[in-house]
Design a protein around this motif. Structure first.
Motif, mmCIF file in Angstrom:
data_model
loop_
_atom_site.group_PDB
_atom_site.id
_atom_site.type_symbol
_atom_site.label_atom_id
_atom_site.label_comp_id
_atom_site.label_asym_id
_atom_site.label_seq_id
_atom_site.Cartn_x
_atom_site.Cartn_y
_atom_site.Cartn_z
ATOM 1 N N SER A 117 -0.002 -25.866 38.660
ATOM 2 C CA SER A 117 1.273 -26.002 37.937
ATOM 3 C C SER A 117 1.509 -24.869 36.931
ATOM 4 O O SER A 117 1.730 -25.081 35.747
ATOM 5 C CB SER A 117 1.405 -27.362 37.252
ATOM 6 N N CYS A 118 1.482 -23.679 37.501
ATOM 7 C CA CYS A 118 1.691 -22.517 36.657
ATOM 8 C C CYS A 118 2.857 -21.699 37.187
ATOM 9 O O CYS A 118 3.322 -21.895 38.304
ATOM 10 C CB CYS A 118 0.454 -21.638 36.652
ATOM 11 N N GLN A 119 3.346 -20.815 36.372
ATOM 12 C CA GLN A 119 4.269 -19.794 36.834
ATOM 13 C C GLN A 119 3.899 -18.489 36.143
ATOM 14 O O GLN A 119 3.108 -18.486 35.202
ATOM 15 C CB GLN A 119 5.723 -20.187 36.589
ATOM 16 N N THR A 120 4.468 -17.407 36.641
ATOM 17 C CA THR A 120 4.173 -16.138 35.975
ATOM 18 C C THR A 120 4.908 -16.123 34.637
ATOM 19 O O THR A 120 5.934 -16.799 34.467
ATOM 20 C CB THR A 120 4.631 -14.937 36.816
ATOM 21 N N LEU A 121 4.392 -15.344 33.710
ATOM 22 C CA LEU A 121 5.072 -15.188 32.425
ATOM 23 C C LEU A 121 6.470 -14.609 32.652
ATOM 24 O O LEU A 121 7.419 -14.968 31.955
ATOM 25 C CB LEU A 121 4.235 -14.287 31.496
ATOM 26 N N LEU A 122 6.606 -13.764 33.654
ATOM 27 C CA LEU A 122 7.906 -13.196 34.034
ATOM 28 C C LEU A 122 8.927 -14.300 34.283
ATOM 29 O O LEU A 122 10.033 -14.290 33.729
ATOM 30 C CB LEU A 122 7.732 -12.338 35.294
#
Ligand code: ADP
Ligand code: MG
Ligand code: MG
Length: 273
Positions: free
Chosen positions: A98-103
């Motif tokens: 459950s992550c996403q890139t900081l972008l």
């Protein structure tokens, strides 16, 4: 031995300049998810010696192995193993759930608050200081190489494909393999640079981008000469930290060990009126 048949390969979760990343689960230990970073071997691949191996390994692997010896840093993605299959490298990495890139996080979140930014920056600095202590210059820190879990905002630094060992000698401009907009000004001006001041520059660049939703500098000309446009909503401490990290003369820039002690990281609770 280890081979890919031990994994059940799932969705494509990311694509970078050099490879595809798939989520997979280890068949025997059923629920353990991993990320498989698959790359095709090329002439440009760099190899480094590591202890216990008779032949040099892919530089990305060698640099990550330096960071995997205990005690590890929770803010650096873990390398479980790696495979060479004919013309391919496969890195078996910890899967950031459950992550996403900081972008993406920056795109989705208008006006990130300083408290959130502080939480992210503390973890990024922890990762950077850990790399520095283990003699690893990441060399490609930008928002697509940082993963953030939601809603807890745990940060993981990924992609050591441009990483280099830190030695006494400074790096040359040509050693810098990361994205051009992350290049520190001394690399452009003097053609040589040291890891720690370059890391501090990156910290300034990342904090600026988190707070503004855009890059501080878009091209080499502005890295060397451009003025930074700081949003008036930022606190004085935040403006000061960005400015001190983005001092172009590396000798006058904040030092890596000073960053964490900056007053922006130590907000005093305001007195009740
Ligand atoms: P490249 O070297 O080609 O840029 P990266 O290692 O940066 O490859 O991976 C590309 C993308 O894949 C990342 O931007 C991210 O979106 C995703 N990704 C990489 N590693 C993981 C991981 N361990 N867990 C979840 N997503 C990942
Ligand atoms: Mg990448
Ligand atoms: Mg890369």
């Amino acid at each position: 031995g280890l081979d890919l048949t031990q994994f059940e390969v799932g969705d494509l979760i990311g694509e970078g300049a050099f490879g595809q990343v798939y989520v997979a689960s280890h068949k025997r230990s059923k629920r353990v998810k991993v990320a498989l970073k698959c790359m095709v071997k090329s002439q440009q691949d760099r190899y480094l010696d590591i202890d216990g191996h008779s032949t040099p390994v892919l530089a990305e692997v060698a640099m990550m192995l330096r960071l995997m010896k205990a005690p590890r840093c929770p803010n650096i993605i873990r390398l479980h193993n790696w495979l060479e299959i004919e013309d391919n490298f496969v890195l078996i990495l910890e899967y950031a759930e459950s992550c996403q890139t900081l972008l993406q996080y920056i795109k989705d979140t208008a006006d990130i608050e300083e408290n959130q930014a502080r939480q992210l920056m503390r973890q990024l600095i922890r990762a950077i200081m850990f790399c520095s202590e283990r003699g690893v210059f990441h060399g490609d820190i930008h928002t697509a190489n940082i993963l953030v879990t939601l809603p807890r905002l745990e940060l993981k630094l990924i992609d050591f494909g441009c990483a280099q060992p830190i030695t006494q000698k400074p790096f040359n401009k040509s050693d810098y393999r990361g994205a051009g907009h992350g290049m520190p000004p001394e690399a452009l001006r003097c053609r040589v640079f040291h890891a720690n001041p370059a890391y501090v520059w990156t910290i300034g660049i990342m904090l600026y981008e988190i707070m503004h939703g855009r890059l501080a500098f878009n091209n080499r000309q502005s890295i060397m000469f451009g003025a930074i446009q700081i949003h008036p909503r930022l606190s004085t401490a935040c403006v000061d930290l960005i400015s001190q990290c983005l001092i172009r003369n590396p000798a006058k820039r904040l030092q890596l060990h000073q960053v964490e002690e900056h007053c922006w990281f130590n907000p005093t609770t305001p007195n009740p009126v």
